[in-house]
Each structure stands twice: as structure tokens, then as C-alpha cells.
Design a protein around this motif. Structure first.
Motif, short mmCIF file in Angstrom:
data_model
loop_
_atom_site.label_atom_id
_atom_site.label_comp_id
_atom_site.label_asym_id
_atom_site.label_seq_id
_atom_site.Cartn_x
_atom_site.Cartn_y
_atom_site.Cartn_z
N ARG A 56 -6.26 11.20 9.87
CA ARG A 56 -6.06 9.82 9.93
C ARG A 56 -5.42 9.32 8.78
O ARG A 56 -5.18 10.30 7.59
CB ARG A 56 -7.64 9.31 9.77
N LYS A 57 -4.81 8.36 8.80
CA LYS A 57 -3.91 7.66 7.60
C LYS A 57 -4.91 6.73 6.89
O LYS A 57 -5.68 6.07 7.45
CB LYS A 57 -2.66 6.97 8.21
N TYR A 58 -4.67 6.65 5.54
CA TYR A 58 -5.45 5.73 4.74
C TYR A 58 -4.52 5.08 3.78
O TYR A 58 -3.32 5.88 3.34
CB TYR A 58 -6.62 6.10 4.31
N TYR A 59 -4.97 3.96 3.23
CA TYR A 59 -3.97 3.19 2.34
C TYR A 59 -4.65 3.32 1.04
O TYR A 59 -5.87 3.03 0.92
CB TYR A 59 -3.64 1.62 2.67
N SER A 60 -3.78 3.13 -0.19
CA SER A 60 -4.22 2.99 -1.71
C SER A 60 -3.30 1.70 -1.95
O SER A 60 -2.02 1.92 -2.16
CB SER A 60 -4.15 3.94 -2.42
N SER A 61 -4.02 0.88 -2.52
CA SER A 61 -3.27 -0.41 -2.87
C SER A 61 -2.35 -0.18 -3.97
O SER A 61 -2.45 0.58 -4.88
CB SER A 61 -4.13 -1.64 -3.38
N GLY A 62 -1.28 -0.69 -3.93
CA GLY A 62 -0.15 -0.50 -5.25
C GLY A 62 0.77 0.53 -4.67
O GLY A 62 0.68 1.44 -3.98
N PHE A 63 1.96 0.54 -5.60
CA PHE A 63 2.83 1.63 -5.68
C PHE A 63 3.30 1.84 -7.07
O PHE A 63 3.36 0.99 -7.81
CB PHE A 63 4.11 1.40 -4.44
N ALA B 95 0.82 -1.35 0.03
CA ALA B 95 -0.01 0.10 0.02
C ALA B 95 0.94 1.16 0.04
O ALA B 95 1.90 1.28 0.50
CB ALA B 95 -0.78 0.11 1.21
N THR B 96 0.32 1.95 -0.49
CA THR B 96 0.97 3.55 -0.39
C THR B 96 -0.11 4.37 0.49
O THR B 96 -0.99 4.43 0.38
CB THR B 96 0.76 4.27 -1.88
N SER B 97 0.92 4.79 1.33
CA SER B 97 0.19 5.59 2.63
C SER B 97 -0.17 7.07 2.37
O SER B 97 0.44 7.56 1.74
CB SER B 97 1.26 5.55 3.89
#
Length: 717
Positions: free
Chosen positions: A159-166, A149-151
Motif C-alpha cells: 500500500r501507498k501512504y502519504y505524509s503531509s509536507g515535503f 504530501a510526500t508519498s
């Protein structure tokens, strides 16, 4: 009282479904938690690369510019680098190609700089690397079933959230020449977030992985010792994808821009190559706030921010439903009931209602053993017969005139029956997927599960498809039930299989991972012909031979009544567009979220199935009520050909959805290339076809029930 009870039950069900929104489709991450001891070897799997700008995916391990697997055994795991991981059917169809990598991770052991390999890239490989970077491809790696995940942080930084992949790389423009330059991300900083394992494993000092973050970086090839830069933190120049002069000066130095095509080396000089060194860093960080059971939550934070919009979609849907319910109530409670009361007081004869003088009241009709309908003739009282000379005639118009034609065999019944059967099959599949998703059985940790379970449910629902198709076919006067069963079992699956096979040719030509292997195609063909077809056959036999045709309250006339000229809004195309606009208005807000996750942000996970379930239930109710209104208006216009039209009324919103897909493609997406465009519209067309078949069946069954109810409500005992 019955109507009030139905309304109470309806709103109770809606409130129950609305309560599901709080879980947003909560997930069951697994039945066993994987815990790790200090020093355990953690396998890292590479999967595929994908982009929001194209529908073409590629297997990461097959890219010509990345490190080839070494083939060595990973100690402690029993895995061999370069070996493929067994995939389920859904994973194969979604383009997953998971392979064991050479990246070495050991629990709680940080590795600030680890050299992987140096890969020589020729001009063809360099051209492919430029294409990948230019199209914004993202890489998907997997650790402990979590995608890399890219943070990010939310706008308010709370808040922090993820996006799949880089990202595989990036581009910029040269300050002097203005040419576009491309850089490959050849170094990845891996951050593994862990937490103390729950229960007994935690008491033994074991850990669980709760986060997998990847931070890519481009590092130039020069000034490296043993394949590693002297200081990772002081690197300011990236690894540019360009061919420099070779040793013999036979190749002209030229940057690769959007219009550059590498030329061949002249005079027999050796082909120029570019050596790309790859390296990585590994860090383990404890996260005390994040539990293993909630480790997927960071992937959904960005969707939770749209909760107010989801509620707006539900409120919009409920308002439309309330308006339609009021209209249907008026039709059923006032218009039809009032006309039925008038008909009960008279007798239909040659298009006239002969009304007697009822100054002294009405006598009860004479009982009969024959089953009557709404417009069945009732024996008049002898006293009324004596007063026949005083009776007056009143013209009969509208739906009352065509009572002898509404149950006539439809012109295209042999096609309508398989269509309805296929639609019922798809409805059962969709409802099953939605229920399983809302209760967390289908979740992101079950990679490919949505497609695999969907195929399984579709095959099992073949028995219901055959039942409804066979029984309707018998009702429509058909006799070749075996032929109807084969048509039902082949209509939608055959069209789907043929379309996918043709699209697969385009994907094969681009060497994409979404190309379905030949073995998988044969497996799908076997599931269709060896399992689904027999189930449809059995269901069709039961519906045709055992259940028999549906009983109609009125027999059809021998000679069909001529349909008068219809007003403009009841012509086929106009009626379909008008009827389809209402269900589309119910769901278009929720479609924004679905489209964004399917097309615009394929790295995301749509997981607000609670909201989707509420909208879906409201949508079905709206389709039913819209069909009732449309069929009633058609009957009032003395058009008795309602069978196929009721199906089209239900499925008509698919036309609006496809138009919305085209609008979304034009103004929101940045898909490039002819093949990607063809894939987009073909997939969108298939999705709209599935929706149209499902809602068309809802429309027909609703219209059929409505007509049977209206013309069979008054009976003579």
C-alpha cells in the motif's frame, strides 16, 4: 438486580464505543464537491514550514530565500498572487498563514519545466536557509484543500501512504574536507491525481482532485537556459547553500557548516549574494481506485497499521477497570453493607455501639419525621431499655466514627468550588470535541476546526461551570456568590491567557508564524470577558440562588474531631502518586500515538478517535472507581478532610502524564534550542493542567456522591 443492570448498560456502552473504531473517526470532507473542467486554473496556496526538531514555525511566503509574490491576478480564479486567505480562529492559533502563490496549474495540462524566478539571497537570508535545512523543516502547500504530501509505501510494499509536507532541503558531508554541506530544494515536481467527478458533473466531463503529491529536488544554478536546466532528468549536482568568491575577490570562499558565521565584506566591497533559481513541473495522473470521498485515507494508512496496539490499549484498560470494579463491589456490597447492618442493630453513643441482646429478634425502629443518616440514633424498644444492664460496649473505629465531620465545610472551599466548576467546563468541551471527531464533523479538511470548535464549546459550557461552582460554593457556606462567579470565570482562562501571552513574546522574538497577532489576542479577550464571563455569572446565580445548596444526610458536629496520625501511604504526596498511577496505566499506550502525532510527527493527522473515545470512557470510569477506593481508605483512617483530596485523587494522574512528557522529550524527540524547549514544556504543562482540572472534577463529584450515599443509606422514616 440493579447492580447487574448497571453492569450490563456499562458494557453495552463500551461495546457501542468500540464499534466506532472501525471508522477511526471517519470524516465528512465537505458539503460540496469542487469539480474542475479541462483547462481550469487551479490555485496553489503556500502556508507554512514546520519541523519535528523545533516548535518554531514560519510562514512560507515570509522566508527571505524564496520567490516573492508577483502580485498579478490569476485568471479564472479571481485571486491575486500574494494575497492572504481569510483564516478562522483555529487556523491563526495553530500558526497557519495561507497565501496565494505564483505557481500556475491548469487542469489536465502537464508542464514538464516551468521557471518561477531567481531570487538573490544575502548572507542573512543564506544563514536562514541553512537553519531551515539543518533543522529539517517541511513545507506545507495546499491544492483543493489537500496538503502537499510526500508519498511512501508500506514495509510490505502493498500500500501507498502519504505524509503531509515535503523537505525544504537536505545535507551531506564533503568527501574531501568532511564538512557538512547544505542544499536547498529549488525544484518541485507536482503530481495532481484526479478522478471523474461523481453525478452530473462527471457526465459533463468534469474532474475532481483526489491527490496532491510533491517531489522536491535540488538543482544547481549553472548550465541553465532561460532559468531552466537543459535536462531536468540529467541533473546530478544540487543547489548548495554557500557563498563563492565575488568578482573583486574580496570574499573568502567558505562553505557554511554548523559552526560557521558569515563575516562582513571588508574594504567597502559590495555584499556577496547567492542567486537561487526556482522552477517546477506539473503532471496530472488519473487514479481510478481512489474516490473523492476517500481521498484523505492515504494520510491515515500508517495509523491503521497500529490497530493491534490500539486494541492492546483497550484490553489493558478493561483489565484494570475490571479489577477496580471488583474492589469497589467488595467495598460497597460486603464491607460497608455489613457494617451498616451492624449499625442498624445498635446505637452510637460517645464512640461506642451499645448492642442489645437480640435473642428474640429486633423490633422495627420508631418512625420520625426528621431525616436521618447512616449513624442516626434509633429509639430503642422499652423492653430493650429494661435490659440495658446486660448490654455490652464495643469500640467504634474507622469511617463510622467521623460521621459528624465528613460534611464539615472544607478548609479551601472557596478555591475548590471554582476548580470543580472549571473542570466541569473542560469535561463538556472535551466530550463535545470527542463526539464531533468520532462522527466526522471535525476532520482534516476542516483546517483549524478542532481549536475553533473547542473554544466555542468552552465558552458555551461556561453556564454549567457557573452552576456547579455556585451551588458548591453555597453548599460550603459561601455568601459572596458574585465574587465566586468572577473567580470561576477567570481562574482557568486567566491563567491560560497569561501563559500564552508570555509564550507569545518568545515566539514574536523569533518571527514565527505561531505568534498570535495582536488583533487575535483582543478577539480572544473579548470572547472571554464579553461572552464567557456573563454565561458563568448567569450559571452561578442559578446554582447559588435558585438551585440552592446540596442537602446532607448528617449535620456536622460543632467541634471537629482531631485527625489521627496517618500511615505513610495516606500522606498527601504518596496518596496522590499512588492514586494517579492507576489511571495513567490505563491510557499510557494510547498516549504514545497522541504524542507521536503532536510532537514527533506534526505533519501527521491523529484520526483514530474511535479508539480514543473508548479509552477516554474507560479512563473516566477508572478515575471514579480509584477515587472511591482512595476516599474509603482515607475515611477508614478517620481522616474526614476528603474534599480537596478527592479532587487531587482524580487529577493526580496529570503528574504522571507530565513526567511521561519529560521522558518522551528526552528519549524520543530531537527538539533543539532553549525557546523550543520552553514552548514544549509550557504547552505540555497546559495540556496536563486541562486534564487535571477535568479529572479532578470527576474525582470530587464521585467522592462527594460516594460519601453522601454511604452516610445517607440508612434512614428512619
Amino acid at each position: 438486580m440493579a447492580a447487574d443492570f448497571r453492569i450490563t448498560v456499562l458494557f453495552g456502552a463500551l461495546l457501542l464505543l468500540a464499534g466506532l473504531h472501525s471508522v477511526h473517526g471517519f470524516y465528512i470532507p465537505g458539503w460540496s464537491i469542487k469539480s474542475w473542467r479541462d483547462g481550469d486554473s487551479i490555485p496553489l496556496f503556500v502556508n507554512k514550514i514546520y519541523s519535528d526538531n523545533t516548535q518554531i514555525q514560519y510562514a512560507y511566503s515570509e522566508l527571505p530565500f524564496v520567490c516573492a509574490p508577483s502580485g498579478r491576478t490569476r485568471p479564472g480564479t479571481g485571486l491575486i498572487s500574494g494575497s492572504n486567505v481569510a483564516l478562522n480562529l483555529g487556523e491563526v492559533l495553530r500558526g497557519d498563514r495561507i497565501m496565494v502563490s505564483d505557481y500556475e496549474l491548469e487542469m489536465l495540462k502537464d508542464d514538464e519545466a516551468h521557471y518561477l524566478c531567481s531570487h538573490k539571497v544575502d548572507r542573512a537570508g543564506l544563514r536562514k536557509a541553512v537553519e531551515v535545512v539543518k533543522n529539517g523543516y517541511m513545507a506545507e502547500w495546499i491544492v483543493d484543500n489537500l496538503p502537499a504530501a510526500t508519498s511512501f509505501v508500506t514495509v510490505d510494499k502493498s500500500r501507498k501512504y502519504y505524509s503531509s509536507g515535503f523537505k525544504m532541503g537536505y545535507s551531506d558531508h564533503d568527501a574531501v574536507t568532511g564538512k557538512q554541506r547544505f542544499f536547498i530544494n529549488n525544484h518541485v515536481t507536482i503530481v495532481i491525481r484526479y478522478h471523474t467527478a461523481p453525478g452530473r458533473d462527471g457526465q459533463q466531463g468534469k474532474k475532481v482532485i483526489v491527490g496532491f503529491e510533491a517531489y522536491p529536488k535540488s538543482i544547481e544554478a549553472g548550465n541553465r537556459m532561460n532559468g531552466l536546466p537543459a535536462d531536468l532528468h540529467s541533473v546530478h549536482t544540487g543547489m548548495e547553500l554557500t557563498m563563492a568568491r565575488n568578482a573583486t575577490n574580496m570574499t573568502l570562499t567558505r562553505d557554511l557548516d554548523t559552526s560557521y558565521t558569515p563575516t562582513e565584506i571588508d574594504d567597502g566591497a559590495p555584499d556577496a549574494t547567492l542567486t537561487i533559481p526556482y522552477s517546477y513541473s506539473v503532471y496530472f495522473r488519473e487514479d481510478e481506485k481512489l474516490e473523492w470521498a476517500n481521498r484523505w485515507d492515504l494520510y491515515f494508512v500508517n495509523q491503521e497499521d497500529g490497530t493491534k496496539v490500539h486494541w492492546l490499549a483497550i484490553v489493558n484498560s478493561l483489565v484494570i477497570l475490571a479489577v477496580l470494579t471488583a474492589i469497589v463491589a467488595v467495598i460497597l456490597a460486603r464491607t460497608i453493607r455489613g457494617e451498616i447492618k451492624g449499625l442498624a442493630e445498635g446505637m452510637l453513643e460517645d464512640g461506642k455501639i451499645r448492642l442489645g441482646k437480640f435473642s428474640k429478634g429486633l423490633r422495627s425502629p420508631r418512625k420520625s419525621n426528621e431525616k436521618g443518616g447512616l449513624l442516626e440514633q434509633v429509639d430503642a424498644d422499652p423492653a430493650d431499655d429494661a435490659a440495658s444492664d446486660d448490654e455490652i460496649a464495643e469500640d467504634v473505629t474507622g469511617w463510622k466514627l467521623i460521621h459528624g465531620d465528613v460534611f464539615r465545610t472544607p478548609a479551601h472551599g472557596h478555591i475548590l468550588a471554582p476548580l470543580v466548576g472549571s473542570g466541569v467546563q473542560l469535561i463538556i468541551m472535551c466530550l463535545g470535541l470527542l463526539v464531533l471527531s468520532c462522527f466526522g464533523v471535525l476532520n482534516p479538511s476542516f483546517r483549524g476546526g478542532f481549536i475553533s470548535v473547542g473554544i466555542f464549546l468552552f465558552i458555551l459550557a461556561g453556564a454549567f461551570s457557573g452552576y456547579f461552582s455556585g451551588r458548591l460554593y453555597r453548599t460550603f457556606g459561601g455568601t459572596l456568590w458574585k465574587h465566586n462567579a468572577v473567580v470561576t470565570a477567570s481562574l482557568f482562562p486567566g491563567l491560560l491567557f497569561a501563559t500564552i501571552f508570555i509564550l507569545n513574546l518568545f515566539v514574536w522574538a523569533n518571527a514565527s508564524s505561531t505568534a498570535i497577532p495582536l488583533g487575535t489576542l483582543f478577539a480572544l479577550l473579548a470572547l472571554w470577558l464579553l461572552i464567557q464571563l456573563p454565561l458563568v455569572y448567569i450559571g452561578s446565580w442559578y446554582g447559588f440562588a435558585r438551585a440552592g445548596p446540596y442537602a446532607h444526610p448528617i449535620k456536622a458536629n460543632a467541634i471537629p474531631r482531631q485527625i489521627p496520625a496517618q500511615p505513610w501511604y495516606l500522606r498527601t504526596l504518596q496518596a496522590i502518586l499512588i492514586a494517579g498511577s492507576i489511571p495513567f496505566a490505563v491510557m499510557f499506550i494510547e498516549l504514545l500515538f497522541v504524542f507521536r502525532n503532536l510532537w514527533q510527527d506534526k505533519s501527521g493527522h491523529y484520526y483514530v478517535f474511535g479508539f480514543l473515545a473508548v479509552v477516554f470512557v474507560i479512563l473516566i470510569l477508572v478515575v471514579m472507581e480509584t477515587t472511591v477506593i482512595a476516599v474509603y481508605i482515607q475515611l477508614c483512617a478517620e481522616n474526614h478532610a476528603w474534599h480537596m483530596r478527592s479532587f487531587l485523587f482524580g487529577s493526580s494522574s496529570a503528574v504522571w502524564i507530565f513526567a511521561y512528557c519529560a521522558y518522551y522529550y528526552t528519549y524520543y524527540l530531537h527538539i533543539q534550542g532553549l525557546v523550543s524547549g520552553v514552548l514544549f514544556f509550557c504547552y505540555a504543562g497546559l495540556a496536563c493542567g486541562v486534564y487535571g482540572l477535568a479529572m479532578g472534577s470527576v474525582g470530587f463529584l464521585t467522592g462527594y456522591g460516594f460519601v453522601r450515599k454511604v452516610y445517607g443509606v440508612v434512614k428512619v422514616d
